[in-house]
Design an enzyme around this catalytic site. Structure first.
Site, PDB file in Angstrom:
ATOM      1  N   ALA A  10       0.822  -1.212   0.000  1.00 41.20           N
ATOM      2  CA  ALA A  10       0.000   0.000   0.000  1.00 41.20           C
ATOM      3  C   ALA A  10       0.860   1.268   0.000  1.00 41.20           C
ATOM      4  O   ALA A  10       0.642   2.175  -0.801  1.00 41.20           O
ATOM      5  CB  ALA A  10      -0.932  -0.014   1.210  1.00 41.20           C
ATOM      6  N   LYS A 190      10.046   9.206  14.119  1.00 45.57           N
ATOM      7  CA  LYS A 190       9.066   8.366  13.424  1.00 45.57           C
ATOM      8  C   LYS A 190       8.727   7.138  14.250  1.00 45.57           C
ATOM      9  O   LYS A 190       7.568   6.701  14.306  1.00 45.57           O
ATOM     10  CB  LYS A 190       9.596   7.955  12.046  1.00 45.57           C
ATOM     11  CG  LYS A 190       8.694   6.953  11.300  1.00 45.57           C
ATOM     12  CD  LYS A 190       7.310   7.510  11.013  1.00 45.57           C
ATOM     13  CE  LYS A 190       6.327   6.456  10.532  1.00 45.57           C
ATOM     14  NZ  LYS A 190       6.694   5.810   9.283  1.00 45.57           N
TER      15      LYS A 190
END
Length: 316
Positions: A10, A190
């Site tokens: 994705a 992150k």
């Protein structure tokens, strides 16, 4: 620029679709024949801000196709699950030339060392992206791009021409990207976002829209981030994140209600998750620097139990 996305699920399709639209020669590599056939037959159906559009893309399961058509790449972006890094980059070696840059945009920590062992440290760049992707069907994805930053940098912290060039390419494609001189700190920033929501989304089976409506879930996510921040501080890491709720809030920026964290997507596909490289990385580093991480330990334990129930065997 000639770009190959290794592990074009994705997220890889989201990045590859936008880079293709910007005029670059992009190859999407996936081990699965069904998604590749769907991309070849019908193009990439890319949903951005609720609007679908079709992007003709190059897709393959075989690097020989890329080599025959385009030769070696300027940039190879690695997006496979953490535990597949070594075998994936070894398979991609035919398209890694003398001047090819190899960029990891994977979740978690430690991939750069694995890549360096295979292609040489001088070819490897580190990076983190907050762009998201959700697979709706083979060849049909939702891309979470708005307000989502990508950071890339040299492993030694220098600001090189090749990093700036890649950042310029990404920005021109609508991917907000910065060249970083503190990529290790960026990787930890992150990691905090993944720590905040990844395991909790997988354990609760909730997409973001519902996940963010449960105060107890938020409290747990914020506590997990606070532990990770304490570990980073004890390890000498310089963070941009100033407090734990900031990471929890950042994870949801620009994401649609139905967005699912990658760990939840893994479970729904019957696959193990990357929890060992996210919350597990916090636990391991915490043990090294003497910082307790009970919340992250509990999240890892819960997900390993879920994986055992789904797969019938423990992770090796």
């Amino acid at each position: 620029m000639k770009i190959c996305l290794v592990g074009a699920g994705a997220l890889g399709c989201a990045l590859g679709g936008l880079l293709t639209e910007a005029g670059h020669e992009v190859w999407l590599v996936n081990r699965g024949l069904a998604p590749v056939n769907a991309l070849r037959a019908h193009g990439l159906h890319l949903r951005v801000d609720g609007v679908d559009r079709v992007v003709p893309v190059r897709a393959t399961t075989d690097y020989a196709d890329i080599l025959a058509s385009s030769g070696t790449m300027d940039l190879v972006i690695v997006l496979v699950k953490s535990f597949h890094t070594r075998e994936a980059i070894a398979a991609a070696l035919p398209v890694v030339g003398e001047h090819t840059a190899v960029l990891s945009l994977q979740n978690g920590l430690g991939h750069e060392d694995v890549l360096a062992e295979v292609v040489g440290r001088h070819k490897v760049l580190a990076g983190k992206t907050y762009v998201g992707g959700v697979l709706l069907a083979p060849g049909h994805i939702i891309a979470g791009v708005a307000g989502k930053e990508t950071l890339i940098g040299e492993l030694d912290g220098s600001l090189s021409e090749r990093v700036q060039r890649i950042a310029d390419v990404f920005n021109a494609a609508g991917l907000l990207t910065h060249a970083s001189q503190n990529i290790l700190g960026a990787m930890w920033d992150k990691l905090l976002v993944n720590v905040a929501t990844g395991a909790l989304s997988a354990i609760t089976r909730l997409p973001y829209g519902e996940l963010y409506q449960v105060p107890a879930v938020q409290a747990c996510g914020v506590a997990a981030v606070a532990e990770a921040m304490a570990v980073a501080a004890a390890s000498g890491i310089t963070l941009q994140t100033t407090d734990a709720p900031q990471a929890w809030a950042k994870a949801a920026v620009g994401m649609p209600f139905e967005f699912k964290a990658s760990m939840l997507q893994s479970l729904e596909k019957g696959s193990v998750t990357e929890v060992d490289f996210v919350n597990g990385a916090v636990v391991r580093q915490g043990a090294l620097c003497g910082v307790p991480t009970p919340v992250n330990q509990a999240l890892v334990a819960c997900l390993k139990g879920i994986e055992r129930g789904l797969l019938g065997a423990p992770r090796v």
